[in-house]
Design a protein around this motif. Structure first.
Motif, mmCIF file in Angstrom:
data_model
loop_
_atom_site.group_PDB
_atom_site.id
_atom_site.type_symbol
_atom_site.label_atom_id
_atom_site.label_comp_id
_atom_site.label_asym_id
_atom_site.label_seq_id
_atom_site.Cartn_x
_atom_site.Cartn_y
_atom_site.Cartn_z
ATOM 1 N N ASP A 64 67.469 73.085 65.318
ATOM 2 C CA ASP A 64 67.281 72.370 64.047
ATOM 3 C C ASP A 64 67.262 70.869 64.324
ATOM 4 O O ASP A 64 68.299 70.272 64.615
ATOM 5 C CB ASP A 64 68.427 72.745 63.093
ATOM 6 N N ASP A 65 66.065 70.278 64.221
ATOM 7 C CA ASP A 65 65.926 68.852 64.517
ATOM 8 C C ASP A 65 66.516 67.972 63.422
ATOM 9 O O ASP A 65 66.819 66.808 63.646
ATOM 10 C CB ASP A 65 64.436 68.507 64.710
ATOM 11 N N ASP A 66 66.625 68.520 62.222
ATOM 12 C CA ASP A 66 67.094 67.710 61.100
ATOM 13 C C ASP A 66 68.128 68.501 60.300
ATOM 14 O O ASP A 66 67.841 68.981 59.194
ATOM 15 C CB ASP A 66 65.905 67.323 60.207
ATOM 16 N N PRO A 67 69.340 68.680 60.840
ATOM 17 C CA PRO A 67 70.361 69.438 60.112
ATOM 18 C C PRO A 67 70.728 68.727 58.820
ATOM 19 O O PRO A 67 70.722 67.491 58.747
ATOM 20 C CB PRO A 67 71.538 69.465 61.098
ATOM 21 N N PRO A 68 71.050 69.475 57.766
ATOM 22 C CA PRO A 68 71.350 68.855 56.466
ATOM 23 C C PRO A 68 72.617 68.009 56.486
ATOM 24 O O PRO A 68 72.741 67.052 55.721
ATOM 25 C CB PRO A 68 71.507 70.064 55.533
ATOM 26 N N TYR A 69 73.559 68.374 57.345
ATOM 27 C CA TYR A 69 74.814 67.638 57.429
ATOM 28 C C TYR A 69 75.248 67.540 58.890
ATOM 29 O O TYR A 69 74.880 68.403 59.708
ATOM 30 C CB TYR A 69 75.916 68.364 56.626
ATOM 31 N N PRO A 70 76.010 66.511 59.238
ATOM 32 C CA PRO A 70 76.568 66.431 60.601
ATOM 33 C C PRO A 70 77.426 67.657 60.892
ATOM 34 O O PRO A 70 77.926 68.323 59.977
ATOM 35 C CB PRO A 70 77.407 65.147 60.565
ATOM 36 N N LEU A 71 77.620 67.935 62.151
ATOM 37 C CA LEU A 71 78.385 69.104 62.561
ATOM 38 C C LEU A 71 79.795 69.087 61.977
ATOM 39 O O LEU A 71 80.328 70.135 61.590
ATOM 40 C CB LEU A 71 78.445 69.168 64.092
ATOM 41 N N SER A 72 80.395 67.890 61.896
ATOM 42 C CA SER A 72 81.763 67.801 61.374
ATOM 43 C C SER A 72 81.833 68.255 59.917
ATOM 44 O O SER A 72 82.779 68.934 59.500
ATOM 45 C CB SER A 72 82.282 66.364 61.501
ATOM 46 N N ILE A 73 80.815 67.901 59.121
ATOM 47 C CA ILE A 73 80.778 68.312 57.718
ATOM 48 C C ILE A 73 80.547 69.815 57.614
ATOM 49 O O ILE A 73 81.162 70.509 56.790
ATOM 50 C CB ILE A 73 79.684 67.546 56.959
#
Length: 302
Positions: free
Chosen positions: A207-216
């Motif tokens: 996924d080149d453009d995840p909706p939220y950072p991994l932490s979120i």
């Protein structure tokens, strides 16, 4: 949804009630309804097909059937079936039959009640000699005799799907096809064991453009795990109906953290789309409660 209706009733207005139950009685002692309208219809044949197709598709099961009815569905042998008093769904009939159990003295009123029931089913009046025999005859007729036609129709439906052949060749599979009520009680562990969390399949790497950072995403996943682990059985039941359309987790259930206003479920794909904009668990928990409470009127509609 079909199995949900089969378990809890259809909205068929037969004149007696708004909800029509095809199976009546208490949990683990459910028997086919003795309604003449239902017995004259093909609904029990359809019920057998529904049970068969759902099982073959790894779908939900019909749970809580009487073991006597399961025996009749598999073996169709009245001589070897064991019937319990709890299998009698009509409490008035059950209490009348119960009077014959044991050796307690019968009053004249009790004899009248027993004889009225026996005569209505073409059986002889009670006497000291036939008391035990009459008890067994009334018990068997109340559960097996009055549902003989319905059971035959269910067997036909099961045969149409090929499931009856499996049950006859492997009688031990009956407990899998027709589980008891306790096997359907939801636990947090049962739900969690079916879930595929974000990153479990390696999809996030592509996924080149995840909706939220991994932490979120991980924070949102943590909120959902906490909700499931602390939920009541009723909340788990509503969550499952919202998520997959049935009260019992089936197959693989996927979680995706998305940008959205509300919790949304793609029930056909078993995917729960969870909004990632929550920062406090209590706000997240209330939002989930509000959303899953809509499962009876429309998934995701609030």
């Amino acid at each position: 949804m079909a199995m949900l209706k089969l378990q809890h009733g259809f909205n068929i207005h037969s004149g007696a009630a708004n909800m029509t139950l095809l199976f009546e009685g208490q949990e683990n002692h459910l028997v086919p309804s003795t309604s003449q309208i239902l017995a004259d219809s093909d609904l029990f044949v359809v019920a057998g097909r529904m049970i068969g197709h759902s099982f073959l598709s790894d779908g939900p099961r019909l749970h809580g059937l009487s073991k006597a009815i399961i025996h009749m569905l598999v073996h169709a042998d009245r001589d070897t079936v064991t019937v319990q008093l709890d299998d009698v769904p009509d409490l008035d009939i059950r209490s009348t039959i119960c009077m014959l159990d044991g050796n307690k003295h019968l009053t004249e009123q009790q004899k009248d009640d027993i004889n009225n029931l026996a005569i209505s089913w073409d059986l002889p009046p009670v006497s000291a000699e036939n008391r035990r025999w009459l008890f067994q005859q009334l018990l068997h007729h109340a559960v097996i005799g009055r549902t003989k036609r319905q059971t035959k129709h269910i067997r036909k439906g099961l045969k149409d799907t090929g499931l009856l052949t499996m049950l006859q060749q492997r009688p031990d599979t009956a407990s899998v096809v027709f589980p008891q009520h306790e096997d359907s009680i939801l636990t947090a562990q049962a739900v969690l064991s079916h879930i595929v969390w974000p990153g479990d399949e390696g999809d996030d790497e592509d996924d080149d453009d995840p909706p939220y950072p991994l932490s979120i995403q991980m924070q949102t996943v943590g909120f959902l795990k906490t909700y499931i682990e602390t939920a009541t059985p009723f909340q788990l039941s509503q969550l499952m109906r919202f998520w997959v359309g049935w009260e019992i987790p089936t197959g693989t259930m996927k979680v995706e953290v998305v940008k959205a206003d509300y919790l949304i479920s793609s029930t056909c794909f078993g995917t729960l789309h969870v909004p990632g904009h929550f920062h406090e668990y209590n706000v997240f928990s209330k939002h989930v409660d509000d959303c899953i409470a809509t499962c009876a009127t429309g998934f995701g509609l609030i």
